[in-house]
Design a protein around this motif. Structure first.
Motif, PDB file in Angstrom:
ATOM      1  N   SER A 203       0.821  -1.211   0.000  1.00 50.89           N
ATOM      2  CA  SER A 203       0.000   0.000   0.000  1.00 50.89           C
ATOM      3  C   SER A 203       0.854   1.261   0.000  1.00 50.89           C
ATOM      4  O   SER A 203       0.478   2.279  -0.570  1.00 50.89           O
ATOM      5  CB  SER A 203      -0.945   0.000   1.210  1.00 50.89           C
ATOM      6  N   ASN A 204       2.015   1.190   0.654  1.00 48.44           N
ATOM      7  CA  ASN A 204       2.923   2.334   0.683  1.00 48.44           C
ATOM      8  C   ASN A 204       3.932   2.316  -0.464  1.00 48.44           C
ATOM      9  O   ASN A 204       4.767   3.210  -0.570  1.00 48.44           O
ATOM     10  CB  ASN A 204       3.688   2.362   2.014  1.00 48.44           C
ATOM     11  N   LYS A 205       3.876   1.258  -1.286  1.00 47.15           N
ATOM     12  CA  LYS A 205       4.797   1.063  -2.419  1.00 47.15           C
ATOM     13  C   LYS A 205       6.255   1.054  -1.956  1.00 47.15           C
ATOM     14  O   LYS A 205       7.156   1.482  -2.675  1.00 47.15           O
ATOM     15  CB  LYS A 205       4.577   2.150  -3.481  1.00 47.15           C
ATOM     16  N   ASP A 206       6.456   0.540  -0.741  1.00 49.05           N
ATOM     17  CA  ASP A 206       7.810   0.503  -0.189  1.00 49.05           C
ATOM     18  C   ASP A 206       8.700  -0.511  -0.908  1.00 49.05           C
ATOM     19  O   ASP A 206       9.924  -0.455  -0.784  1.00 49.05           O
ATOM     20  CB  ASP A 206       7.763   0.136   1.301  1.00 49.05           C
ATOM     21  N   ARG A 248       9.006   2.505   8.746  1.00 47.76           N
ATOM     22  CA  ARG A 248       7.670   1.889   8.794  1.00 47.76           C
ATOM     23  C   ARG A 248       7.559   0.908   9.954  1.00 47.76           C
ATOM     24  O   ARG A 248       6.489   0.744  10.543  1.00 47.76           O
ATOM     25  CB  ARG A 248       7.377   1.146   7.488  1.00 47.76           C
TER      26      ARG A 248
END
Length: 352
Positions: A203-206, A248
């Motif tokens: 979701s955070n495109k980490d 995160r």
């Protein structure tokens, strides 16, 4: 040079023609291989193994163009050592269960942890030379990237397990060696927690800048579930991406840093060495699913079973019973292609 006979059975697939003997070929050069295969085709003999260890030369290498043409008997380790002297590499890291030759890489198409960021073999092959079962030598594609256009016959041979022809030379595009690589690990308590962390990262495109993103369970400690993520490239960019991940979840810890040195390439990932210890490539189950369904499939694994899951691609390796076909071209597809490439079934019993 050598050519040997042995009796042998047949492998499942299309109906084998009434060929009498299995041939084991050891050519000294490609012209000799052509003659051997033409003879086997004429005498209706099947070929089981072909040793190309004598066919291993670099034909052309243009470091300034990031391209090389090399014969298929060369080992990947030898090629990497040569390229590293020029600050370049072929970024493939197949399972460390054997000293892979380029020809065997084409036949089996294995992938490793850096597949997520660096791609797979088909992304680097711009041309092939191969010998058909009747002894005819074929060249497909080109020697430079810009010459590849239209239908690329080379892709048909990648992963075909040697049943469509004997690849004798490859033209490859190369990549500059990364300057720096950092791997980080996160200890997890369950697959459910792994799924939660994965959803947050997606979701955070980490994970978008990651060179590798893996979930693995150690063979000797089934309760040990770890997520591994790695970044490579310019040092400043790598450290920046790693810092974002650490912010995160503070449980992320540094596992290993690697920095480019003269003649060196990034080492095999630690978890790969542990997982593949004592295993063989062909006997280890491998499956391919959509990345979003990976956790569902893993939940069905026995709690004591070790595995390595490629989180970015939905491919995983494990020692248990496969729940679906391995992530190789289906036998039916290869059978149909072999009817065109090798109608006499000379390569029906290739067992390499």
């Amino acid at each position: 040079m050598g050519l040997h006979d042995s009796s042998g059975g047949r492998l499942p697939g299309i109906e084998s023609p009434p060929l009498v003997r299995l041939m084991h070929l050891c050519p000294d050069h490609i012209a000799q291989l052509e003659k051997m295969l033409a003879t086997a085709h004429l005498k209706e003999q099947r070929v089981a193994t072909i040793d190309l260890s004598a066919i291993h030369a670099i034909r052309e290498y243009h470091p300034e163009d990031l391209t090389i043409t090399v014969e298929a008997g060369m080992r990947l380790s030898t090629l990497k050592a040569e390229l590293a002297q020029h600050g370049q590499w072929l970024p493939l890291d197949p399972p460390p269960v054997e000293d892979w030759t380029l020809g065997r890489l084409i036949d089996m198409n294995p992938s490793g942890p850096r597949r997520m960021g660096q791609g797979v073999l088909r992304d680097y092959v711009v041309g092939l030379e191969f010998v058909r079962a009747n002894g005819q030598r074929i060249r497909t594609g080109g020697r430079v990237v810009k010459n590849v256009a239209g239908f690329d016959l080379s892709k048909c041979l990648i992963g075909a397990q040697g049943r469509l022809g004997v690849v004798t030379a490859l033209s490859l595009k190369l990549m500059p060696l990364p300057a720096f690589e950092r791997q980080m690990t996160l200890q997890l308590s369950s697959l459910e927690e792994a799924e939660t962390v994965s959803k947050i990262m997606r979701s955070n495109k980490d994970h978008h800048h990651a060179n590798l993103w893996e979930l693995w369970r150690e063979p000797s400690a089934p309760e040990s579930l770890q997520m591994v993520i790695g970044f490579s490239g310019h040092r400043e960019a790598v450290l920046r991406h790693a810092q974002v991940i650490a912010s995160r979840d503070t449980r992320w810890s540094l596992h290993e840093d690697w920095q480019a040195d003269s003649g060196a390439t990034p080492p095999t990932c630690h978890h790969e060495n542990l997982f593949w210890e004592g295993r063989t490539w062909l006997e280890t189950s491998r499956e391919s699913v959509l990345p979003t369904r990976l956790s569902t499939v893993l939940e069905a694994m026995p709690p004591e079973e070790s595995f390595v899951a490629r989180m970015g691609q939905g491919v995983f390796y494990h020692g248990g019973q496969a729940k679906k076909e391995p992530s190789l071209p289906s036998a039916n597809l290869i059978d149909r292609a072999q009817k065109l490439f090798d109608p006499a079934g000379v390569f029906m019993d290739r067992v390499e």
